[in-house]
Design an enzyme around this catalytic site. Sequence first.
Site, PDB file in Angstrom:
ATOM      1  N   ASP A 268     -20.076   4.830   6.783  1.00  0.00           N
ATOM      2  CA  ASP A 268     -20.878   4.047   5.863  1.00  0.00           C
ATOM      3  C   ASP A 268     -19.703   3.410   5.093  1.00  0.00           C
ATOM      4  OD1 ASP A 268     -22.592   2.623   4.214  1.00  0.00           O
ATOM      5  OD2 ASP A 268     -24.204   4.257   3.957  1.00  0.00           O
TER       6      ASP A 268
HETATM    7  C1  BGC Z   1     -25.499   1.462   3.005  1.00  0.00           C
HETATM    8  C2  BGC Z   1     -25.769   1.432   4.454  1.00  0.00           C
HETATM    9  C3  BGC Z   1     -25.669  -0.001   4.743  1.00  0.00           C
HETATM   10  C4  BGC Z   1     -23.777  -0.350   4.654  1.00  0.00           C
HETATM   11  C5  BGC Z   1     -23.634  -1.935   4.779  1.00  0.00           C
HETATM   12  C6  BGC Z   1     -24.210   1.055   2.601  1.00  0.00           C
HETATM   13  O1  BGC Z   1     -24.066   0.917   1.261  1.00  0.00           O
HETATM   14  O2  BGC Z   1     -25.633   2.976   2.650  1.00  0.00           O
HETATM   15  O3  BGC Z   1     -26.983   1.650   4.862  1.00  0.00           O
HETATM   16  O4  BGC Z   1     -25.804  -0.431   6.290  1.00  0.00           O
HETATM   17  O5  BGC Z   1     -24.090  -0.442   3.217  1.00  0.00           O
HETATM   18  O6  BGC Z   1     -24.395  -2.852   3.716  1.00  0.00           O
END
Ligand code: BGC
Length: 740
Positions: A268
């Site tokens: 993530d």
């Molecule tokens: C989130 C993800 C997301 C990623 C990209 C993160 O903060 O937990 O679900 O895909 O950001 O934007």
Amino acid sequence: MTTTIAEIRSDTASVEDRIATLLGEMTLAEKVGQMNQAHAGDMDPVEVLSDALRAGRIGSIINQVDVATVNELQRIAVEESRLGIPLLVGRDVIHGFKTVMPIPLGQAATWNPEVVRQGARIAALEAAKSGINWTFAPMIDITRDPRWGRIAESPGEDPYLASRLAVAMVEGFQGDDLAATGTIAACAKHFAGYGEAESGRDYATTNIPENELRNVHLRPFRAAVNAGVATLMASFSDLNGVPATGNEFLMRQVLRDEWGFDGFVVSDWNSIHQLAVHGLTADDRDSVLAASTAGVDMDMAGGVYEGHLADLVEDGALDIEVIDAAVANILRTKFRLGLFDNPYTDPEALPANGSPEALATAKAAALQSVVMLKNDKGVLPLSKQDLDRVAVIGPLADAPYEQLGTWIFDGDTELSVTALQGIRELVGGDVEIEYVRAMETSRSKSTQPFDEAVAAAAKSDAALLFLGEESILSGEAHSRADINLPGAQAELVRRVRETGKPVIAVIMAGRPLTLANIVEKVDAILFAWHPGTMGGSAIAELLFGLESPSGKLPATFPRMVGQIPIYHSQKNTGKPPTPEKVVHIDDIDAKAPQTSLGMTAFHLDAGYAPLFPFGFGLSYADFDYDNIRVSGSEVPVGGVVTVSAELTNRGDVAADEVAQLYVRDLVGNVTRPVRELKGFRRVRVEPGETLTVSFDLHTDDLAFYGRDNTLMVEPGEFHAWIGGSSDAPLRTEFSVVAGD
Ligand code: BGC
């Protein structure tokens, strides 16, 4: 020999051979480059990223949606880097792109995998037009905590419903052929357990015993992997002391060894760096070693793989085979996407955004997502013949942005049809409509504008209150500890109620709310989640009875926040409560003068039942279930038992019903839930019509992970229920017996 992009493109060898050829050509820096996802922040991406692209130091970019820019970045990677490896272009396309579908929790309320699949297909077509070839969806975290803001983007509390919808979304995004125009790679996230965040506080710790992890949280991921999901995302959260991003058990043992997944895992956002913040590792270098060893193939936007992977290999701390395997996983995905043959996007080859088909899908999804929670004395549907005037009141009646919900980076508010617009379009010629916003936002505390709302209601034949949460109150990092209607909304309800006019609440929200303080003060409730672009048209048609509500709750609605976690598949406990055993705090003196207070598992101030159970949702039709039966009272392990019931529409309108099958395994190697969803079907039933709803249950569908955490099917007694919610009373029995 130097392999060129042309050679790789024209190569007739198998994908695995082409990967091997490429790996043989790549320097360590180029390999690390593939594992690095870069972003340009607010700066000009071509300026910021070009040099690194030319040097082969970037394998993927995130958050670029201008197709000309994406094509230019792709061109630099393909034509100006040594090996010409194309880029993955990632974006959070969660519930639509320009055309926005209901939030995922709302889509789950449709209990309709087909409409969910269509929604994902439309999202893929629109996103692909901007050059995106990879979405970070579906989010398939099971959660039993409506305080958690990310429940909005989840499929809710149930692993079976979540698994069906996970498959539908993967199929919708990826189609039959990832290389086709208009399909994009999906990403099942967040692996795993994120939805158990303590007290629903986003990013908080999760502690989930392995047995529960396997029986509940991993199931939708398994389904997504079986459906061919291209990628997975590691969760931010700490799972049993080892944050998911550094969790070898999840990513090596379960995902690779047990499930045979051969796509890739992305971290993530910056979650590799955060391993040190969690306290698992001392610094970024240590975190990079932990994440790569555990099985994270790509670093999302963290820059730490780029900073440390090569050093770790050169110092002998990390085996090059770990790197090679990760790069192979990433290249495999790029081959599957057809990027080596066709890296560029031709937006003209794809339908216009907001196409009639896209809007029709968004409307169908919204129509089916709305759950009618209450309809006293049949106040709904409204009839334009019987109404001269209605008051439309509330902060969400005419809020084109708010109705779209969380994760709508690219959502086009110009396409939104608000409820006020929808109602005007549908009945504006016949019924006078007075609109009073009454609250600046859903959080406003001022009651000063309420006089105007009350006056409008008093002059009208019915008051339609558009309540709930604006989109910013749910989603990532937007958790709440109090999940009542925010601001002065309860007071607005009370004031409008005093007019004596019928009060209909339409609630748009990103989570189940605690509605106990308003439920008795309104005549009807339509719970519309954040319904997306076409929400207003759908709501108008439901209010005026052009279609019957047919959504069913994908998550239990507690009476009070203190009941959380409350969900339909709880265990029985050794002291299960019954209505007779419950004592209310106000009745203690009368009912339990001595010490005994029922001695069962309930709360003195809330009992044990939710306000609305999982699977619940009312209709304008009147559905009746009868004559439940099984094809045989005994089924051998490996066999199939069919559970059927008759469903009759005793009402006078045609409507969809979602028939649900629940099962209880009475005795288990580990205790089994009091009810587990095992099947559902959305069916159209005409007035007076009786349909047979049947569910085939293979004994594999009854399998669960036992004490030793292996999957087992146990002979024994089972109860089965068919009905319109998880409270369905109609029950039958069967036994699973040892096979031959
Ligand atoms: C989130 C993800 C997301 C990623 C990209 C993160 O903060 O937990 O679900 O895909 O950001 O934007």
